[in-house]
Design a protein around this motif. Sequence first.
Motif, short mmCIF file in Angstrom:
data_model
loop_
_atom_site.label_atom_id
_atom_site.label_comp_id
_atom_site.label_asym_id
_atom_site.label_seq_id
_atom_site.Cartn_x
_atom_site.Cartn_y
_atom_site.Cartn_z
N ALA A 3 0.82 -1.21 0.00
CA ALA A 3 0.00 0.00 0.00
C ALA A 3 0.85 1.25 0.00
CB ALA A 3 -0.93 -0.01 1.21
N SER A 4 2.04 1.15 0.56
CA SER A 4 2.91 2.34 0.61
C SER A 4 3.32 2.80 -0.78
CB SER A 4 4.15 2.02 1.45
OG SER A 4 4.85 0.91 0.89
N GLU A 5 3.26 1.88 -1.76
CA GLU A 5 3.60 2.28 -3.12
C GLU A 5 2.50 3.09 -3.78
OE1 GLU A 5 5.23 -0.77 -5.62
OE2 GLU A 5 5.75 -2.01 -3.89
N LEU A 6 1.27 2.88 -3.33
CA LEU A 6 0.13 3.58 -3.92
C LEU A 6 -0.30 4.79 -3.09
CD1 LEU A 6 -2.01 0.51 -5.04
CD2 LEU A 6 -0.57 1.96 -6.46
N TYR A 7 -0.27 4.65 -1.78
CA TYR A 7 -0.72 5.75 -0.91
C TYR A 7 0.48 6.64 -0.61
CZ TYR A 7 -5.13 3.32 -0.26
OH TYR A 7 -6.35 2.73 -0.47
N THR A 8 0.91 7.33 -1.64
CA THR A 8 2.04 8.25 -1.51
C THR A 8 1.52 9.68 -1.55
OG1 THR A 8 2.37 8.22 -3.90
CG2 THR A 8 3.63 6.62 -2.59
N LYS A 9 2.44 10.61 -1.35
CA LYS A 9 2.06 12.01 -1.37
C LYS A 9 1.47 12.38 -2.74
CE LYS A 9 3.87 16.62 -0.31
NZ LYS A 9 5.07 17.42 0.06
N PHE A 10 0.43 13.17 -2.68
CA PHE A 10 -0.32 13.65 -3.85
C PHE A 10 -1.25 12.58 -4.45
CE2 PHE A 10 3.70 16.19 -4.21
CZ PHE A 10 3.17 17.34 -3.66
#
Length: 1825
Positions: A3-10
């Motif tokens: 999820a950290s790859e998708l829920y990034t800044k912007f």
Amino acid sequence: MAASELYTKFARVWIPDPEEVWKSAELLKDYKPGDKVLLLHLEEGKDLEYHLDPKTKELPHLRNPDILVGENDLTALSYLHEPAVLHNLRVRFIDSKLIYTYCGIVLVAINPYEQLPIYGEDIINAYSGQNMGDMDPHIFAVAEEAYKQMARDERNQSIIVSGESGAGKTVSAKYAMRYFATVSGSASEANVEEKVLASNPIMESIGNAKTTRNDNSSRFGKYIEIGFDKRYRIIGANMRTYLLEKSRVVFQAEEERNYHIFYQLCASAKSPEFQMLQLGNANYFNYTKQGGSPVIEGVDDAKEMAHTRQACTLLGISESYQMGIFRILAGILHLGNVGFTSRDSDSCTIPPKHEALTIFCELMGVDYEEMCHWLCHRKLATATETYIKPISKLQATNARDALAKHIYAKLFNWIVDHVNRVLHSAVKQHSFIGVLDIYGFETFEINSFEQFCINYANEKLQQQFNMHVFKLEQEEYMKEQIPWTLIDFYDNQPCINLIESKLGILDLLDEECKMPKGTDDTWAQKLYNTHLNKCALFEKPRLSNKAFIIQHFADKVEYQCEGFLEKNKDTVFEEQIKVLKSSKFKMIPELFQDDEKAISPTSATSSGRILLTRVPTKPTKGRPGQAAKEHRKTVGHQFRNSLHLLMETLNATTPHYVRCIKPNDFKFPFTFDEKRAVQQLRACGVLETIRISAAGFPSRWTYQEFFSRYRVLMKQKDVLNDRMQTCKNVLEKLILDKDKYQFGKTKIFFRAGQVAYLEKLRTDKLRAACIWIQKTIRGWLLRKKYLRMRKAAITVQRYVRGYQARCYATFLRRTKAATIIQKYWRMYVACRMYKIRRAATIVLQSYLRGYLARNRYRKILREHKVVIIQKWVRGWLAQKQYKRSMHAIIYLQCCFRRMMAKRELKKLKIEARSVERYKKLHIGMENKIMQLQRKVDEQNKEYKCLMEKLANLEGVYNTETEKLRSDLDRLQLSEEEAKVATKRVLSLQEEIAKLRKDLEQTHSEKKSIEESADRYRQETEQLVSNLKEENTLLKQEKETLNHLIVEQAKEMTETMEKKLTEETKQLELDLNDERLRYQNLLNEFSRLEERYDDLREEMTLMVNVPKLEHKRTDSTHSSNESEYTFSSEFAETEDTPSRTEEPSEKKVPLDMSLFLKLQKRVTELEQEKQLLQDELDCKEEQVLRSKAKEEERPQIRGAELEYESLKRQELESENKKLKNELNELRKALSEKGTPEVTAPGAPAYQVLMDQLTSVSEELDVRKEEVLILRSQLVSQKEAIQPKNTMTDSIILLEDVQKMKDKGEIAQAYIGLKETNRLLESQLQSQKRSHDNEAEALRGEIQSLKEENNRQQQLLAQNLQLPPEARIEASLQHEITRLTNENLDLMEQLEKQDKTVRKLKKQLKVFAKKIGELEVGQVENISPGQIIDEPIRPVNIPRKEKDFQGMLEYKKEDEQKLVKNLILELKPRGVAVNLIPGLPAYILFMCVRHADYLNDDQKVRSLLTSTINSIKKVLKKRGDDFETVSFWLSNTCRFLHCLKQYSGEEGFMKYNTSRQNEHCLTNFDLAEYRQVLSDLAIQIYQQLVRVLENILQPMIVSGMLEHETIQGMSGVKPTGLRKRTSSIADEGAYTLDSIIQQLSSFHSVMCQHGMDPELIKQVVKQMFYIVGAVTLNNLLLRKDVCSWSKGMQIRYNVSQLEEWLRDKNLMNSGAKETLEPLIQAAQLLQVKKKTDEDAEAICSMCSALTTLQIVKVLFLYTPVHEFEERVSASFIRTIQMRLRDRKDSPQLLMDAKHTFPVTFPFNPSSLALETIQIPASLGLGFISRV
């Protein structure tokens, strides 16, 4: 993928919102596992801390990339969830104004509450034949898919339309039926759709009602079956209704209404025809006032009643039946007002002469006493006895309500049956398409038995839907051979089991109904005991013991148990029904005539909803116990059975789903309420489809599409020749988790979110590449800029320094000159200033001295006046002082006198106190004294005020006095000074007067001299200036006049040219329109003629066959065949579907009269065919009967056979010779270009009538001669017959010969017998004609009666229509009447034509017989004369130089000539090896020879055979472009030859002298030129159809889909309804395919020698087809409306233009036909932001309509992330700017439009005498002359 790859800044996400349901937000920092709060930035600018659920820790839904928003198919979205679906629908609906969207197999339709131009016939034609994914979503696409599958799979189809009332279900069903009526070619059957739609007002009035959610809620389901025959044409329809909510008749919840029809009746109660119903306000009746809301805002029930009655009339329900229906409905209302009075707990009674019951009995025609009795009693039957038992008040009320519901259900059933009878067709149905219009999921505040049934039905439908979706997904996976894993989708079978299984809710309800003392409470307890805590879908409310909750697929619903048992029982007493059956009102027994079973809980089938079968079934005869078994059925049981029948029907068909969404509750156009939309999406199964798709692999790409889209993520070494292996290698590197994708045979399957991840990688890669490119470009640009600036700086410096040096030298020269100038100028200025100052000083002194003198004078004058003023002031002051002194004295006196009075008063008071008696005498004096005292006090106060004022006045007076004194002193001083100044002024004035006199003298002298000089100069100057002005004015006037003359001449020339141009254009337009109309008429006429000839030939073949078993036809059939008939292909065309014929049949919408003629003519021909068949059967029977008679009379039979053979031989021999004349006469009458030629009174008609009269007279004269000659002929042939023959006829003749030897008796007897037979036949024919005339008169009388009845019906209907509709109906009726009259006139003309041909034929037959008889007599006299007749002279060949350009052939070789030159000629060999147009030249040379011989018969025969043979060839090989082009070229050349050698001066001027010698000399073939011109038009139109059929499949693929510029257009992910991509298909058409095909067409036409102007017209038509088809597809496909696609289109158009240049066809007008397409491509590419852009678009898109411009802007879709959508405000700006433009309301171009063709005269330079006939043509029997 973490999820950290998708829920990034912007990254953008969706979060829940109570108002907007879902709200978009943006992450402000990266998400890390373990975070409990997300920092979000909302779109409105606020920051938010979003707390994750501590239990589930579920992250918010990710938002799809903008490039995926607005997709046609929701399954194409990368993230499939509720907010994505809702947002996509909102964007398409609000921003793009698109109301249709696919969701897998479901079409989501959002009601726009606005009329949209997307349902016209042009749109239908555009969707016809297309695959479902090829075009934008539309109801027509679903209908086409159903129609195509019905024809392809031979399986019935169903279109399931669901949604709330007001969501557009009925409109969607209507458009689907309209589509079927159009594409099936059954335009004449379109009234089926109209009748079905006409039933809507009736069904809505009796089946719709107001609920808390909707004002027009449908309370029943409707299934319409549209029947088709074997050729898939609409033949009829049938409507089935399901689940009518009967309980609404007797009960309505708060804020709800009963069925509309009751309120319509109450609103129309004051109408005269409704007086007998004794109705009143809706609040008066118990059945209409319970909801407390009898009026719907914005609905006029009286007007709705008028619409209902009008619909009844259209469906054939007579006025008497209508009033019967209204009587029954009014009776139901009055029955609801019947009240009961309790006598005790077990019995009740109705008050005597109860008004409501009396009215009910009167309306229903039943006995009052019987109905009153059985409403309060019931009959109980036991095994031995029958009891009549009174019932309680509650039971009586329930029985009354049950009776009302039962009557209403029966009436509803009767109306539906009547509608089905109207829609029923007698033709056998081959297949059908069903349209199910059914209610959606319902949940209210109070949900009862009705909502339970509705939601139960929706559960079943949802289960069927889920299984169908699941099945399609499974088939797709198995087709692609990917591992199949079971998808965990929501299965609502547990909910269905809870309702319908054993011990389910319905089972327990039925069981409780059988219990003697069962109640709703006990049933609720059984439900709790059975299902509570055992079934997860069943719950109990916390605060209620009389309700239960079911978890349905859409939502939880709480049902109130109250009323369930009573509604499920729905008891109707049999005795009440028997009373109704005995009614005197005939319609009541008719309603109950099929009600033979016991009336009990099941008599009305269903309390909640009823099922009506397709066709009324007959009562089955069963066992005696069967009725009792039916008696035990409950409403729930019947409801379940009807639902199972519906599911069986749907499961037996292929379903198609349409889900209608209501965007808002206020019917605002294009307004989207997210809350209401989400409710409906959850209830209709759309989100479940999304969930099923998301559970598997929703995103699907072909390998080529994936490669084209994500080529940027690959390195060069990764690219292999094998696309599949390349994609596999790349995906393994990009997505490490292999479970996220699967490789199929042709596609790659991705799980949800993977496409978005790939898009993110692609965007990042492209962004990095853009940054690198920008860096390089910016460095290069800045370097270039620096070098350019440096070079410019050096140049500027050089020029600046030179300029500065030059400026400095100029400065030095100017400084020196300035110094000299300053010296002299300063001297001049100083001198001048001195003189000016001196003069000014003198002037100032004079003025100053005068001023001082005047001041002294004024001072003296003021002093004098001051003295006078002082005198008067001092007198006034003295008087004032005197008055003041007097006033003071008087005041002192008053004070003294007052003091004395006070003293006197004191004394009097003392005296008054001492004397008591004075008090009694003067009691009232005290009051008077007090009043006087008060007056004195008041006077004292006034006195004080006056004293204060006096003191103030004295102060003011003193100050004024001081001022006056000071003024007086000042004036005195001034007076003294003035006196002194006056003296000085007087002396100065004297001096000034002297000086003035001297000055005046000097001035006068100077002035006189100057005046004289000035006068002379002015006169001179004036004279010169006047001369100059006059000269200038004259020149100006001359120039002005010349300019005006030039301008006027120019304006006049321009005006005349403009007017001439406009008039020329208008005339050209009118001419083109008229030419187009004529050519379309000609095309239609040729098609009708072919059809007519086929039918006539078939009938001729049937008549010519003597016996049914005789198969061989006459050998002379081909030669005797009419030139106007061709080989019959009717049998083949009958078996083929007519869909391919529809485009040609619908080309001319304006010529409906011709279309009606076709229909009527075909009907007549079929009737004639049937009559001929009957006559043939009769003749066969007569032959059989005659055989039996001939066995009895063999001798007579021989003579009759001889006579019949003689007659047949005569007819056959005459048939050949008369065929040409008959055909020419028929052609002259039927094929004239204008109807005036054959109209009564025309010259040709008059000549024909004269000929007919002469023929009739000659026929009368010849009749007697024929009788005598025939008798003689028989006798002579008997005399010369040989005696040794063995036939019966010879035996008879021998007997006659013997009788002749004995005398003349036999001969007279035979002649008399023949005469009698002939007279008998004539008498029979006259009798038959008389019978036919009588029958025709009877038919005419019957037709007049029918016409009269129809006129009366039309008049009655028109009177019910509004004025506008009445006028329109009258016009339509008048048009129909005129069309019928025209058809009748044409029939009369045809009959006259037949009569003329028949009479001519008889005349020539008789003349031929007479001639043969005379020849026979001559032969008997001198048989050797035949040998002495002159022999045909032999043609001696001439030398080459003597050839006259003519070809000679024998009359009998004409058929061989036509056969070799036309019928069997191969166009390819002629075009390659021989000169172009050789057949035309040969035919014309043959015509020239016939003209040379002055043989009109030969000319006519040859031309007629030529024309018909060309038609026959085109009929056989009409699909071959080469053949059609070849004969078009030759027909035009033949036409040009007839013109060139006609001898007319207009054509002869183009010829050489030798060619002019070859002109026709004897015949004027102008009429045949017109016939050939018409033939050429028909061939041209056929050529256009052929090339259109060839080009049509290529255009869309080559112009829109194929990537001519590789990599220009991006590929977007598509969903389930995806189109087949043309990128990887090797067999797909490309632009090169189109250009090659165009080149092929052009080369073929050039090889055939087609006229260059005609080639230009063909090319123009081809380019128009290409442009129109391309633009139409562009307007209907959102996926091709992008910037890159606009670039592709412009490139493709430029390639077409290049082709035109190569072929030298730029002046053909073909490029102009592509202008709309070019402007549409430019519109896709231009900027679309500012007002300037809008102005540019409006001026640029002149060839596009406003509708097309707006449609393209709405459809514009960014393919790349860097593009932007068109804003709604910009589109509104465009609409405002274009609102005054007047253009067509059609959205699409007419792709079937054909430009009118012309054939400009093109003379040939080829000399006829030089033409050689090749031996390959097989024309050796003709010789050159």
